[in-house]
Design a protein around this motif. Sequence first.
Motif, mmCIF file in Angstrom:
data_model
loop_
_atom_site.group_PDB
_atom_site.id
_atom_site.type_symbol
_atom_site.label_atom_id
_atom_site.label_comp_id
_atom_site.label_asym_id
_atom_site.label_seq_id
_atom_site.Cartn_x
_atom_site.Cartn_y
_atom_site.Cartn_z
ATOM 1 N N ARG A 27 88.904 16.891 -68.674
ATOM 2 C CA ARG A 27 88.885 15.621 -69.388
ATOM 3 C C ARG A 27 90.300 15.203 -69.771
ATOM 4 O O ARG A 27 91.080 16.018 -70.249
ATOM 5 N N VAL A 28 90.599 13.920 -69.566
ATOM 6 C CA VAL A 28 91.924 13.401 -69.917
ATOM 7 C C VAL A 28 91.805 11.927 -70.288
ATOM 8 O O VAL A 28 91.065 11.169 -69.650
ATOM 9 N N ASN A 29 92.489 11.540 -71.333
ATOM 10 C CA ASN A 29 92.537 10.145 -71.809
ATOM 11 C C ASN A 29 91.164 9.534 -72.057
ATOM 12 O O ASN A 29 90.936 8.362 -71.770
ATOM 13 N N THR A 30 90.244 10.316 -72.594
ATOM 14 C CA THR A 30 88.919 9.793 -72.901
ATOM 15 C C THR A 30 88.720 9.604 -74.400
ATOM 16 O O THR A 30 87.820 8.889 -74.817
ATOM 17 N N GLY A 31 89.536 10.291 -75.186
ATOM 18 C CA GLY A 31 89.372 10.239 -76.632
ATOM 19 C C GLY A 31 88.340 11.241 -77.143
ATOM 20 O O GLY A 31 88.065 11.311 -78.328
ATOM 21 N N TYR A 32 87.750 12.001 -76.238
ATOM 22 C CA TYR A 32 86.758 13.002 -76.631
ATOM 23 C C TYR A 32 86.954 14.263 -75.806
ATOM 24 O O TYR A 32 86.876 14.233 -74.575
ATOM 25 N N GLU A 33 87.231 15.365 -76.471
ATOM 26 C CA GLU A 33 87.373 16.667 -75.809
ATOM 27 C C GLU A 33 88.453 16.664 -74.718
ATOM 28 O O GLU A 33 88.352 17.413 -73.739
ATOM 29 N N ASP A 34 89.480 15.818 -74.862
ATOM 30 C CA ASP A 34 90.547 15.772 -73.863
ATOM 31 C C ASP A 34 91.200 17.141 -73.697
ATOM 32 O O ASP A 34 91.390 17.870 -74.654
ATOM 33 N N GLY A 35 91.524 17.483 -72.447
ATOM 34 C CA GLY A 35 92.139 18.765 -72.135
ATOM 35 C C GLY A 35 91.137 19.872 -71.847
ATOM 36 O O GLY A 35 91.509 20.937 -71.378
ATOM 37 N N LYS A 36 89.871 19.622 -72.122
ATOM 38 C CA LYS A 36 88.841 20.637 -71.880
ATOM 39 C C LYS A 36 88.146 20.388 -70.546
ATOM 40 O O LYS A 36 88.163 19.286 -70.022
ATOM 41 N N TYR A 37 87.526 21.436 -70.027
ATOM 42 C CA TYR A 37 86.802 21.343 -68.766
ATOM 43 C C TYR A 37 85.334 21.016 -69.014
ATOM 44 O O TYR A 37 84.778 21.375 -70.047
ATOM 45 N N SER A 38 84.733 20.337 -68.046
ATOM 46 C CA SER A 38 83.349 19.908 -68.181
ATOM 47 C C SER A 38 82.708 19.818 -66.804
ATOM 48 O O SER A 38 83.392 19.735 -65.792
ATOM 49 N N VAL A 39 81.386 19.811 -66.795
ATOM 50 C CA VAL A 39 80.674 19.494 -65.559
ATOM 51 C C VAL A 39 80.576 17.968 -65.468
ATOM 52 O O VAL A 39 80.850 17.257 -66.429
ATOM 53 N N VAL A 40 80.192 17.463 -64.315
ATOM 54 C CA VAL A 40 80.119 16.028 -64.079
ATOM 55 C C VAL A 40 78.850 15.456 -64.706
ATOM 56 O O VAL A 40 77.768 15.992 -64.503
ATOM 57 N N GLY A 41 78.993 14.346 -65.444
ATOM 58 C CA GLY A 41 77.812 13.648 -65.924
ATOM 59 C C GLY A 41 77.933 12.995 -67.279
ATOM 60 O O GLY A 41 78.696 13.439 -68.118
ATOM 61 N N LEU A 42 77.191 11.923 -67.461
ATOM 62 C CA LEU A 42 77.041 11.188 -68.712
ATOM 63 C C LEU A 42 76.179 9.971 -68.421
ATOM 64 O O LEU A 42 76.186 9.461 -67.304
ATOM 65 N N VAL A 43 75.440 9.487 -69.398
ATOM 66 C CA VAL A 43 74.584 8.320 -69.209
ATOM 67 C C VAL A 43 75.246 7.113 -69.864
ATOM 68 O O VAL A 43 75.665 7.179 -71.013
ATOM 69 N N ASP A 44 75.347 6.012 -69.127
ATOM 70 C CA ASP A 44 75.876 4.748 -69.646
ATOM 71 C C ASP A 44 74.778 3.699 -69.658
ATOM 72 O O ASP A 44 74.076 3.526 -68.655
ATOM 73 N N GLY A 45 74.643 2.997 -70.744
ATOM 74 C CA GLY A 45 73.727 1.862 -70.796
ATOM 75 C C GLY A 45 72.283 2.208 -70.538
ATOM 76 O O GLY A 45 71.774 3.212 -71.012
ATOM 77 N N ASN A 46 71.631 1.386 -69.734
ATOM 78 C CA ASN A 46 70.197 1.517 -69.491
ATOM 79 C C ASN A 46 69.867 2.173 -68.155
ATOM 80 O O ASN A 46 68.838 1.887 -67.568
ATOM 81 N N GLU A 47 70.735 3.038 -67.656
ATOM 82 C CA GLU A 47 70.464 3.681 -66.375
ATOM 83 C C GLU A 47 69.584 4.912 -66.553
ATOM 84 O O GLU A 47 69.510 5.485 -67.634
ATOM 85 N N THR A 48 68.921 5.309 -65.466
ATOM 86 C CA THR A 48 68.112 6.524 -65.495
ATOM 87 C C THR A 48 69.034 7.736 -65.390
ATOM 88 O O THR A 48 70.220 7.612 -65.062
ATOM 89 N N PHE A 49 68.484 8.911 -65.626
ATOM 90 C CA PHE A 49 69.287 10.124 -65.512
ATOM 91 C C PHE A 49 69.757 10.339 -64.075
ATOM 92 O O PHE A 49 70.882 10.771 -63.836
ATOM 93 N N VAL A 50 68.912 10.032 -63.114
ATOM 94 C CA VAL A 50 69.298 10.175 -61.702
ATOM 95 C C VAL A 50 70.413 9.186 -61.366
ATOM 96 O O VAL A 50 71.414 9.548 -60.734
ATOM 97 N N GLN A 51 70.269 7.937 -61.778
ATOM 98 C CA GLN A 51 71.312 6.939 -61.543
ATOM 99 C C GLN A 51 72.626 7.385 -62.181
ATOM 100 O O GLN A 51 73.706 7.191 -61.608
ATOM 101 N N ALA A 52 72.548 8.001 -63.344
ATOM 102 C CA ALA A 52 73.746 8.448 -64.055
ATOM 103 C C ALA A 52 74.503 9.519 -63.280
ATOM 104 O O ALA A 52 75.720 9.424 -63.119
ATOM 105 N N VAL A 53 73.811 10.542 -62.773
ATOM 106 C CA VAL A 53 74.529 11.602 -62.059
ATOM 107 C C VAL A 53 75.076 11.112 -60.724
ATOM 108 O O VAL A 53 76.153 11.531 -60.311
#
Length: 68
Positions: A27-53
């Motif tokens: 993660r970089v320049n997100t304002g949340y947990e920057d510098g840490k490692y993460s798996v891919v994913g997050l939900v934005d707006g009204n999308e389904t979980f499948v659409q999100a990944v």
Amino acid sequence: MKNNPFKLIPASYIILIKNEKILLIRRVNTGYEDGKYSVVGLVDGNETFVQAVVREAKEEVGIDLIRC
């Protein structure tokens, strides 16, 4: 009504594994947990979980996922 500090944030993650290695993003320049490692994913707006990944895989690591 009291102020409730609890906030529910939906998330959907995909774990990508190849040759016994897991793909992580840093993660970089997100304002949340920057510098840490993460798996891919997050939900934005009204999308389904499948659409999100599917969207996150394309945006974050340039991988096109197709739904079977």
